[in-house]
Design a protein around this motif. Sequence first.
Motif, PDB file in Angstrom:
ATOM      1  N   ASP A  94      17.671 -41.435  -4.020  1.00  0.00           N
ATOM      2  CA  ASP A  94      18.189 -41.092  -2.680  1.00  0.00           C
ATOM      3  C   ASP A  94      19.356 -40.125  -2.774  1.00  0.00           C
ATOM      4  O   ASP A  94      20.119 -39.882  -1.691  1.00  0.00           O
ATOM      5  N   GLU A  95      19.594 -39.656  -3.672  1.00  0.00           N
ATOM      6  CA  GLU A  95      20.974 -38.839  -4.197  1.00  0.00           C
ATOM      7  C   GLU A  95      20.300 -37.466  -3.512  1.00  0.00           C
ATOM      8  O   GLU A  95      19.187 -37.052  -3.351  1.00  0.00           O
ATOM      9  N   VAL A  96      21.364 -36.688  -2.780  1.00  0.00           N
ATOM     10  CA  VAL A  96      21.069 -35.384  -2.027  1.00  0.00           C
ATOM     11  C   VAL A  96      21.994 -34.140  -2.774  1.00  0.00           C
ATOM     12  O   VAL A  96      23.276 -34.515  -2.784  1.00  0.00           O
ATOM     13  N   ILE A  97      21.349 -33.448  -3.197  1.00  0.00           N
ATOM     14  CA  ILE A  97      22.136 -32.107  -3.909  1.00  0.00           C
ATOM     15  C   ILE A  97      21.977 -30.969  -2.860  1.00  0.00           C
ATOM     16  O   ILE A  97      20.892 -30.668  -2.263  1.00  0.00           O
ATOM     17  N   ARG A  98      23.031 -30.302  -2.603  1.00  0.00           N
ATOM     18  CA  ARG A  98      23.245 -29.259  -1.392  1.00  0.00           C
ATOM     19  C   ARG A  98      23.788 -28.126  -2.171  1.00  0.00           C
ATOM     20  O   ARG A  98      24.455 -28.268  -3.093  1.00  0.00           O
ATOM     21  N   SER A  99      23.298 -26.906  -1.772  1.00  0.00           N
ATOM     22  CA  SER A  99      23.820 -25.679  -2.386  1.00  0.00           C
ATOM     23  C   SER A  99      23.755 -24.500  -1.090  1.00  0.00           C
ATOM     24  O   SER A  99      22.923 -24.606  -0.451  1.00  0.00           O
ATOM     25  N   PRO A 128      21.043 -20.998  -2.566  1.00  0.00           N
ATOM     26  CA  PRO A 128      19.759 -21.412  -3.373  1.00  0.00           C
ATOM     27  C   PRO A 128      18.962 -20.323  -3.890  1.00  0.00           C
ATOM     28  O   PRO A 128      18.136 -20.783  -4.854  1.00  0.00           O
ATOM     29  N   SER A 129      19.173 -19.002  -3.613  1.00  0.00           N
ATOM     30  CA  SER A 129      18.386 -17.932  -4.493  1.00  0.00           C
ATOM     31  C   SER A 129      18.846 -18.182  -5.921  1.00  0.00           C
ATOM     32  O   SER A 129      18.063 -17.397  -6.750  1.00  0.00           O
ATOM     33  N   THR A 130      19.934 -18.685  -6.090  1.00  0.00           N
ATOM     34  CA  THR A 130      20.473 -18.667  -7.576  1.00  0.00           C
ATOM     35  C   THR A 130      20.565 -20.082  -7.948  1.00  0.00           C
ATOM     36  O   THR A 130      21.281 -20.216  -9.206  1.00  0.00           O
ATOM     37  N   PHE A 131      20.376 -21.042  -7.292  1.00  0.00           N
ATOM     38  CA  PHE A 131      20.525 -22.349  -7.696  1.00  0.00           C
ATOM     39  C   PHE A 131      20.052 -22.823  -9.009  1.00  0.00           C
ATOM     40  O   PHE A 131      18.995 -22.454  -9.705  1.00  0.00           O
ATOM     41  N   SER A 132      20.965 -23.695  -9.497  1.00  0.00           N
ATOM     42  CA  SER A 132      20.473 -24.242 -10.880  1.00  0.00           C
ATOM     43  C   SER A 132      21.028 -25.858 -10.737  1.00  0.00           C
ATOM     44  O   SER A 132      22.085 -25.948 -10.258  1.00  0.00           O
ATOM     45  N   PHE A 133      20.385 -26.639 -11.373  1.00  0.00           N
ATOM     46  CA  PHE A 133      20.778 -27.954 -11.542  1.00  0.00           C
ATOM     47  C   PHE A 133      22.000 -28.200 -12.258  1.00  0.00           C
ATOM     48  O   PHE A 133      22.681 -29.141 -12.139  1.00  0.00           O
ATOM     49  N   ASP A 134      22.129 -27.321 -13.267  1.00  0.00           N
ATOM     50  CA  ASP A 134      23.556 -27.247 -13.978  1.00  0.00           C
ATOM     51  C   ASP A 134      24.878 -26.602 -13.445  1.00  0.00           C
ATOM     52  O   ASP A 134      25.897 -26.689 -13.738  1.00  0.00           O
ATOM     53  N   GLY A 135      24.409 -26.031 -12.223  1.00  0.00           N
ATOM     54  CA  GLY A 135      25.448 -25.126 -11.626  1.00  0.00           C
ATOM     55  C   GLY A 135      26.229 -25.863 -10.541  1.00  0.00           C
ATOM     56  O   GLY A 135      26.106 -27.000 -10.505  1.00  0.00           O
ATOM     57  N   PRO A 136      27.013 -25.135  -9.662  1.00  0.00           N
ATOM     58  CA  PRO A 136      27.777 -25.742  -8.778  1.00  0.00           C
ATOM     59  C   PRO A 136      26.868 -26.191  -7.680  1.00  0.00           C
ATOM     60  O   PRO A 136      26.083 -25.366  -7.159  1.00  0.00           O
ATOM     61  N   ALA A 137      27.082 -27.499  -7.250  1.00  0.00           N
ATOM     62  CA  ALA A 137      26.329 -27.949  -6.017  1.00  0.00           C
ATOM     63  C   ALA A 137      27.019 -29.238  -5.405  1.00  0.00           C
ATOM     64  O   ALA A 137      27.875 -29.822  -6.325  1.00  0.00           O
ATOM     65  N   ASP A 138      26.756 -29.698  -4.291  1.00  0.00           N
ATOM     66  CA  ASP A 138      27.549 -30.585  -3.684  1.00  0.00           C
ATOM     67  C   ASP A 138      26.388 -32.134  -3.900  1.00  0.00           C
ATOM     68  O   ASP A 138      25.204 -31.810  -3.645  1.00  0.00           O
ATOM     69  N   GLY A 196      19.493 -19.624   3.042  1.00  0.00           N
ATOM     70  CA  GLY A 196      21.065 -19.640   3.013  1.00  0.00           C
ATOM     71  C   GLY A 196      21.701 -20.806   2.497  1.00  0.00           C
ATOM     72  O   GLY A 196      22.800 -20.861   2.077  1.00  0.00           O
ATOM     73  N   SER A 197      20.677 -21.824   2.432  1.00  0.00           N
ATOM     74  CA  SER A 197      20.960 -23.149   1.907  1.00  0.00           C
ATOM     75  C   SER A 197      19.852 -24.121   1.692  1.00  0.00           C
ATOM     76  O   SER A 197      18.835 -23.800   1.877  1.00  0.00           O
ATOM     77  N   VAL A 198      20.046 -24.801   0.635  1.00  0.00           N
ATOM     78  CA  VAL A 198      19.094 -25.997  -0.031  1.00  0.00           C
ATOM     79  C   VAL A 198      19.608 -27.166   0.168  1.00  0.00           C
ATOM     80  O   VAL A 198      20.821 -27.666  -0.272  1.00  0.00           O
ATOM     81  N   ALA A 199      18.767 -28.461   0.534  1.00  0.00           N
ATOM     82  CA  ALA A 199      18.975 -29.720   0.319  1.00  0.00           C
ATOM     83  C   ALA A 199      18.036 -30.478  -0.515  1.00  0.00           C
ATOM     84  O   ALA A 199      16.905 -30.305   0.055  1.00  0.00           O
ATOM     85  N   ILE A 200      18.344 -30.876  -1.534  1.00  0.00           N
ATOM     86  CA  ILE A 200      17.389 -31.460  -2.494  1.00  0.00           C
ATOM     87  C   ILE A 200      17.414 -33.012  -2.327  1.00  0.00           C
ATOM     88  O   ILE A 200      18.742 -33.450  -2.959  1.00  0.00           O
ATOM     89  N   ALA A 201      16.770 -33.553  -1.718  1.00  0.00           N
ATOM     90  CA  ALA A 201      16.601 -35.008  -1.854  1.00  0.00           C
ATOM     91  C   ALA A 201      15.972 -35.528  -3.053  1.00  0.00           C
ATOM     92  O   ALA A 201      14.709 -35.366  -3.395  1.00  0.00           O
TER      93      ALA A 201
END
Length: 124
Positions: free
Chosen positions: A104-109, A112-122, A94-99
């Motif tokens: 040490d930046e963390v991207i959260r979404s 995750p099943s449609t995650f894109s580095f270009d898409g909306p993320a925190d 239901g979510s992903v955290a990419i460190a």
Amino acid sequence: MTVPFPPAEGEFRAHQIAIAPDGTAYVVPSGFHERLRQAVAPDREGRDPKVALAGAGWVCLQADGMTDRINVDAPDRFTDAVPIRQFARAHDAGSVAIAQHPSDEVIRSTTPSTFSFDGPADVE
């Protein structure tokens, strides 16, 4: 370099997968990232094994089975969202955290099943 674990061969149901810089995915048993680090990044001792692997260009994906979140340690330059999406789908995440390392930046979404580095993320 000899990787001490079997290739995942497209199967992302294992709880821990490590992806080599060449794109080959390996199933890593729980608690064995230190062994993988010793095999492929022996010059990176003294750091958390997953962070050391990310610093050496590897991506580590983990599902703990206790939550619906997957965790990823990846190099800053990693931008291939496909294995993250495959892993998320395989674990019904239901979510992903990419460190990202070394920044040490963390991207959260929460998608995750449609995650894109270009898409909306925190980003933290």
